[in-house]
Design a protein around this motif. Structure first.
Motif, PDB file in Angstrom:
ATOM      1  N   ILE A 155      -0.229 -11.042  -3.128  1.00 48.04           N
ATOM      2  CA  ILE A 155       0.086 -10.809  -1.718  1.00 48.04           C
ATOM      3  C   ILE A 155      -0.275  -9.371  -1.356  1.00 48.04           C
ATOM      4  O   ILE A 155      -0.279  -8.462  -2.205  1.00 48.04           O
ATOM      5  CB  ILE A 155       1.584 -11.073  -1.421  1.00 48.04           C
ATOM      6  N   ARG A 156      -0.561  -9.194  -0.101  1.00 44.55           N
ATOM      7  CA  ARG A 156      -0.864  -7.877   0.451  1.00 44.55           C
ATOM      8  C   ARG A 156       0.203  -7.557   1.495  1.00 44.55           C
ATOM      9  O   ARG A 156       0.324  -8.246   2.508  1.00 44.55           O
ATOM     10  CB  ARG A 156      -2.253  -7.840   1.066  1.00 44.55           C
ATOM     11  N   LEU A 239      -0.201  -3.810  -2.862  1.00 39.48           N
ATOM     12  CA  LEU A 239      -0.821  -5.002  -3.434  1.00 39.48           C
ATOM     13  C   LEU A 239      -0.001  -5.439  -4.637  1.00 39.48           C
ATOM     14  O   LEU A 239       0.312  -4.625  -5.516  1.00 39.48           O
ATOM     15  CB  LEU A 239      -2.271  -4.721  -3.855  1.00 39.48           C
ATOM     16  N   ALA A 240       0.315  -6.718  -4.689  1.00 43.70           N
ATOM     17  CA  ALA A 240       1.105  -7.269  -5.791  1.00 43.70           C
ATOM     18  C   ALA A 240       0.406  -8.507  -6.321  1.00 43.70           C
ATOM     19  O   ALA A 240       0.187  -9.481  -5.577  1.00 43.70           O
ATOM     20  CB  ALA A 240       2.528  -7.611  -5.334  1.00 43.70           C
ATOM     21  N   VAL A 241       0.030  -8.474  -7.589  1.00 48.89           N
ATOM     22  CA  VAL A 241      -0.634  -9.608  -8.234  1.00 48.89           C
ATOM     23  C   VAL A 241       0.431 -10.559  -8.772  1.00 48.89           C
ATOM     24  O   VAL A 241       1.386 -10.116  -9.434  1.00 48.89           O
ATOM     25  CB  VAL A 241      -1.562  -9.126  -9.364  1.00 48.89           C
ATOM     26  N   LEU A 273       2.706  -9.210   5.982  1.00 46.94           N
ATOM     27  CA  LEU A 273       2.579  -9.774   4.635  1.00 46.94           C
ATOM     28  C   LEU A 273       1.619 -10.948   4.693  1.00 46.94           C
ATOM     29  O   LEU A 273       1.744 -11.814   5.559  1.00 46.94           O
ATOM     30  CB  LEU A 273       3.945 -10.211   4.107  1.00 46.94           C
ATOM     31  N   SER A 274       0.656 -10.949   3.779  1.00 48.53           N
ATOM     32  CA  SER A 274      -0.329 -12.033   3.750  1.00 48.53           C
ATOM     33  C   SER A 274      -0.691 -12.338   2.305  1.00 48.53           C
ATOM     34  O   SER A 274      -0.631 -11.455   1.426  1.00 48.53           O
ATOM     35  CB  SER A 274      -1.593 -11.642   4.535  1.00 48.53           C
ATOM     36  N   GLU A 278      -7.694 -13.170  -4.266  1.00 50.91           N
ATOM     37  CA  GLU A 278      -8.017 -12.287  -5.396  1.00 50.91           C
ATOM     38  C   GLU A 278      -7.787 -10.824  -4.986  1.00 50.91           C
ATOM     39  O   GLU A 278      -8.298 -10.382  -3.952  1.00 50.91           O
ATOM     40  CB  GLU A 278      -9.470 -12.466  -5.848  1.00 50.91           C
ATOM     41  N   LEU A 279      -7.037 -10.150  -5.792  1.00 49.95           N
ATOM     42  CA  LEU A 279      -6.789  -8.717  -5.617  1.00 49.95           C
ATOM     43  C   LEU A 279      -7.298  -7.970  -6.843  1.00 49.95           C
ATOM     44  O   LEU A 279      -7.323  -8.512  -7.953  1.00 49.95           O
ATOM     45  CB  LEU A 279      -5.287  -8.443  -5.431  1.00 49.95           C
TER      46      LEU A 279
END
Length: 302
Positions: A155-156, A239-241, A273-274, A278-279
């Protein structure tokens, strides 16, 4: 009739003669007319009569005067010559001091460059050591420690200060914060957001490209938020993976997600929040290995 006396002719009496304009200033007139005291005047007259006035006329006096002038000239000449002789010495000493300072600066620059090279080499060796573990959990440990970059879904979360934030006295839920501007995101707010993401299942987190690890510190310097002593500039891109379908809802339902919602409602903090397919999170730049032990060799291994 002839014996009668004639009337006397009109004569101007002596008292009627007009007085001098300066008659009442006799003392000033005397001073002006005799500016030199009579004693000095008499002494000058005697010296002129004896031929002793003016410059000395005897040979001895003339030689003494000439000797004095020569001595004074020699003193001046020697002083000038000494100054001219000392000037090159002072200039040489000054140049030697400048050269020493420049050489010291060059050595300091070389040492700093060597320190930077060694720091880069140590960091590379640390990452290489973590990439070659002695067990199957090495890759996971390397990712959790921030030694390697991470790619994957997640999520971003973009958080920004309130529009036209103004200075205020603060209030809930920021009772213990040192900031006074209630419209700005604070270090304590960022700490809660990051902790909420970890608790919601995030595997790796970065803020504005700054990778976080278990040892990362989020602090404040004035109104600026620091991550590992590096200032961040809003808007803050977190950024959270992790599982993109579960991570977002889990964070919003958590206590820290509700805290962010209160910041939006009460102080105008903006956030979006989206989900992302791929981050890419870089490796931590301040990774430090504090303790390490050698992996035990498995039995039967050559």
């Amino acid at each position: 009739m002839c014996g009668m006396s004639q009337p006397p002719h009109n004569r101007t009496p002596a008292s009627s003669v007009p007085a001098r304009p300066d008659a009442s200033m006799s003392l000033l007139t005397h001073v002006m007319d005799h500016s030199l005291d009579e004693g000095y005047a008499e002494a000058t007259a005697r010296r002129e009569a004896d031929g002793t006035a003016g410059l000395p006329r005897t040979l001895k006096a003339k030689l003494g005067l000439a000797a004095g002038l020569v001595a004074a000239a020699m003193v001046v000449t020697l002083g000038a010559a000494g100054a001219r002789l000392d000037a090159p010495v002072l200039a040489k000493e000054r140049q030697e001091l400048i050269d020493r300072v420049q050489r010291a600066d060059e050595r300091a620059d070389a040492l700093e460059q060597n320190i930077d090279r060694l720091r880069i080499d140590v960091a590379a060796r640390q990452r290489a050591a973590l990439k070659q573990p002695g067990n199957s959990q090495g890759e996971l440990v390397s990712q959790l420690a921030g030694a390697t970059e991470v790619r994957g879904p997640g999520i971003r979360l973009v958080v920004d200060d309130a529009k036209g934030s103004t200075t205020g006295d603060g209030g809930k839920p920021r009772e213990s914060s040192g900031f006074s501007d209630t419209g700005r995101l604070r270090d304590r707010d960022m700490q809660k957001i990051v902790n909420g993401l970890w608790q919601s299942g995030a595997e790796a987190i970065s803020i504005n490209g700054q990778r976080l690890t278990e040892l990362s510190a989020i602090r404040a310097a004035g109104d600026a938020i620091l991550v590992d002593n590096r200032p961040l500039v809003p808007p803050y891109e977190v950024l959270a993976v992790g599982d993109k379908k579960r991570l977002g809802p889990a964070f919003q339902d958590s206590a820290d997600g509700q805290y962010l919602h209160v910041l939006q409602e009460s102080y105008g903090i903006r956030s979006t929040l989206s989900a992302a397919d791929e981050l890419r999170l870089p490796a931590a730049s301040s990774l430090i290995v504090r303790t390490a032990t050698a992996a035990e060799q498995q039995k039967g291994a050559s």
